[in-house]
Design an enzyme around this catalytic site. Structure first.
Site, short mmCIF file in Angstrom:
data_model
loop_
_atom_site.label_atom_id
_atom_site.label_comp_id
_atom_site.label_asym_id
_atom_site.label_seq_id
_atom_site.Cartn_x
_atom_site.Cartn_y
_atom_site.Cartn_z
N GLU A 88 24.53 70.78 6.38
CA GLU A 88 25.40 69.68 6.78
C GLU A 88 24.83 68.32 6.32
OE1 GLU A 88 28.14 69.93 8.88
OE2 GLU A 88 28.38 67.90 9.70
N ASP A 89 23.53 68.14 6.47
CA ASP A 89 22.96 66.80 6.29
C ASP A 89 22.14 66.57 5.02
OD1 ASP A 89 24.06 66.28 8.71
OD2 ASP A 89 22.21 66.39 9.86
#
Ligand code: MN
Length: 722
Positions: A88-89
């Site tokens: 996600e990051d």
């Protein structure tokens, strides 16, 4: 931008805590792999920091720590927890994760990534769709749910530095989804921490009030608990039991919920705390259950039990595995006190639910139930019928709830159902064929309807009928996701079949009335048939196909669900009366709004404002009041003699609704001085314009005159005199 010595030391320490907690569950090689995953995550997130200022890696480490310490999870789950935010990051992809840690870990990380993606879109219109995604991802593997709960737990512990709107978003998701999910899995300790934190964030004042009251009453509560426990402790010691007695209060959020639900203040909640008696079963003295019952009998030697508040979660554990014996007894101060009796093993399940599976073997039966539940969620969420029978978030979250009651067939087979389940839910639990043909039930030898609410221990026989089939009403009768899904599927298929016939019928009726088809027409029919807004179009069409609708009743439906435009014409008519009555006087006569006098009525005037005479009916209560207070302002008035002979007529007219038609009509009416309008209204629906006028007129000629003028107005097709 480097981390400080202290920060690095801190990170290393946390990692060792994870390894320590994992100690007995894996090999040295497993531990090495966890360390490798940690390095991987560390490098991926470096040098990002959280809003609070600490290195980002602190978050995944803590999530993994919760998974290791509180959820007793396996190696791959701990690795997935460490890696849960990298896709996600950071630039890391799922494929990178798969190459480095295998497909089991990659699948877990993928599930977690999908959930957080869906969560970020929570405030989009497709909220339900996001809920569905979340549940589908979770249902693939229950470890995804557990890691997600750990993630949420750490976030909610540390969200003080976030912006207020983000805090509120996290808090509400927690109360709606994660708290109930933790409960469903039996993770009561985590549920309590999640919910209390979410409540503290979303309603800080309410939270503080209850926390303060708990603190204020603590001393008194401890005294009561001691007084209550003493005789029981004496008895259990005498019987050589290894035990502890605990009287922790309920969670702040559950106290709040109870206050709201029962609409009572804090002081009136009798079960702020429950007494828990936790014991180690003695060897060679019977089963755990037998010993629980023995302890129950010691307690009732000391205190009188409540005649109905007794729950046996030993013989029928909750779906999430919870086992205990609950009873309510009259305490020494005359207050009802709830007592829960459990062994240490049961207590571990009560607090850690599914996570205690790893600590106590032989819990397979609950694992089977859990699998059933997960596959039910998968089936419901991926079934096609569900797609356009879009449902509410309550409907989806109801899937999370525990089954609380046990119902028996006449043969003694038992079924778990949620609290509030009905006969119809039970029929569908037996199978869709029985559900669809269910007509009524025999509950404990008495005949009951399909919407009858069942209670734990009921024996239920379903009576079927071949002519029976699901109806829209059934949606209100059923409460379980299983029954609702089956009913909706049936209704949907039926509607699909009938819809073309209904559509043809509507077109035919519209043609007769020369009305153009618009979406509004379907909406009116929907209102008429009371079909929910959430249900698709075809349900309305299907209903029309089944109904014997003629063009007159169709017209009535279109009319009924239309807002009327009422126009009061009185004012200007009466001011004209004034002119007719006495042109020399410059006085204004105004009809009183309270009684609206009409020609022929006995009237009386009041000149409260110089030059303006308000006309009331003689018997009007406002007039009576004025008589008493302003006797000096009375002006004797009456309608002209000829007006008495005026007769009332009602005209109705129809036409095409066009812009400005109301204005044109009122112009026509207001230029004719020989009529006196009592009531007028206009109504427009689906392109048709309708109106009616009640008026007083002295002769037919005047009336004919009005009619012909109205007829000339553009758009008016038809005028009738009633
Ligand atoms: Mn996270």
């Amino acid at each position: 931008m480097n981390f400080t010595e202290l920060e690095i030391q801190n990170i290393e320490n946390e990692l060792e805590e994870i390894i320590n907690a994992f100690q007995n569950r894996g090999t040295e090689q497993d531990k090495e792999e966890i360390r490798r995953a940690f390095r991987f995550a560390y490098d991926a997130h470096f040098p990002i920091r959280r809003k609070s200022g600490e290195p980002y890696i602190i978050h995944p480490i803590n999530v993994a720590k919760i998974c290791a310490q509180e959820l007793n999870m396996d190696k791959n789950a701990l690795i997935a927890a460490l890696l849960h935010d990298v896709v996600e990051d950071t630039d890391i992809t799922i494929d990178n994760v798969r190459e480095n840690f295998g497909s089991d870990v990659a699948n877990l990380v993928e599930g977690l990534t999908k959930i957080s993606g869906a969560m970020n879109n929570m405030y989009d219109s497709a909220q339900i769709e996001n809920f569905r995604k979340i549940f589908i991802s979770m249902a693939q593997d229950y470890r995804v749910i557990l890691i997600k709960l750990a993630d949420r737990l750490h976030n909610i512990r540390t969200l003080d530095s976030l912006a207020r709107h983000k805090q509120l978003k996290i808090a509400s998701e927690t109360l709606i989804i994660y708290g109930p999910l933790a409960e469903r899995l039996g993770l009561y300790r985590i549920k309590t921490e999640l919910e209390d934190n979410a409540f503290r964030i979303s309603q800080p004042q309410e939270y503080a009030k209850i926390a303060q009251k708990l603190k204020d009453t603590e001393q008194q509560r401890i005294l009561l608990i001691n007084k209550f426990s003493l005789p029981i402790a004496a008895k259990l010691t005498e019987q050589r039991y290894d035990f502890e007695i605990d009287g922790r209060p309920k969670s702040i959020y559950s106290i709040y919920k109870k206050m709201v639900r029962k609409k009572i203040p804090f002081e009136e909640i009798y079960d702020i705390y429950a007494i828990r008696i936790i014991f180690e079963p003695k060897e060679n003295e019977g089963t755990e259950k037998e010993q629980c019952l023995k302890i129950y009998s010691y307690i009732t030697d000391c205190y009188k039990p409540h005649p109905t508040r007794f729950r046996d979660w030993l013989s029928n554990p909750k779906e999430n595995g919870y086992e205990a014996l609950h009873s309510t007894v009259m305490g020494p101060t005359g207050q009802w006190v709830e007592v829960q009796i459990r062994s240490y093993r049961m207590n571990s399940i009560a607090e850690n639910g599914i996570a205690s599976h790893f600590l106590y073997k032989g819990w397979q039966s609950n694992e089977v139930k859990l699998e059933k539940w997960l596959s039910m969620i998968k089936k419901v969420l991926t079934s096609d019928a569900q797609v356009d029978v879009s449902s509410t978030s309550e409907y989806l979250t109801s899937m999370i709830k525990n089954s609380e009651i046990v119902v028996f067939t006449p043969k003694g087979e038992h079924f778990y159902l949620p609290d509030g389940a009905t006969v119809l839910d039970f029929a569908y639990a037996l199978g869709p064929q029985i559900g669809e043909k269910a007509a009524l039930a025999i509950v404990n030898h008495e005949q009951r309807p399909l919407n009858f609410k069942l209670r734990s221990g009921d024996q239920v026989k379903i009576i079927t009928a071949t002519v029976q089939k699901p109806t829209h009403e059934w949606v209100n009768y059923a409460t379980t996701v299983n029954a609702l899904t089956q009913i909706r599927r049936f209704l949907h298929e039926e509607a699909e079949q009938l819809a073309p016939k209904g559509e043809a019928k509507i077109k035919e009726l519209l043609e007769k009335l020369q009305i153009k088809f618009t979406e509004r027409i379907i909406e009116k029919l929907r209102q008429h048939y009371q079909i929910s807004e959430n249900d698709p179009h075809i349900y309305v069409l299907a209903k029309v196909a089944q109904d014997n609708l003629d063009s007159e009743s169709f017209k009535q439906i279109l009319k009924k669900y239309t807002q009327e435009r009422k126009i009061n014409f009185f004012q200007f008519i009466l001011s004209r009366e004034d002119e007719k009555k006495d042109k020399s006087q410059r006085k204004q006569y105004v009809p009183a709004e309270c009684c609206i006098p009409i020609p022929g009525d006995d009237v009386v005037g009041y000149e409260l404002v110089p030059g303006v005479i308000t006309i009331h009916k003689v018997g009007c209560s406002v007039a009576m009041d004025l008589n008493a207070k302003h006797g000096d302002k009375i002006v004797p008035v009456s309608f002209l003699k000829e007006e008495h002979k005026a007769f009332i007529a009602e005209l109705t007219f129809e036409g095409i609704d066009r812009v400005g038609i109301v204005r044109d009509l009122t112009n026509v009416l207001s230029t004719d001085l020989n009529i006196n309008i009592r009531e007028i209204y206009f109504r427009a629906y689906d392109g048709i314009f309708e109106g009616s006028i009640k008026l007083y007129t002295r002769n037919v000629q005047d009336l004919e005159n009005v009619i012909s003028k109205l007829k000339k107005t553009k758009g008016v097709n038809k005028i009738n005199r009633k």
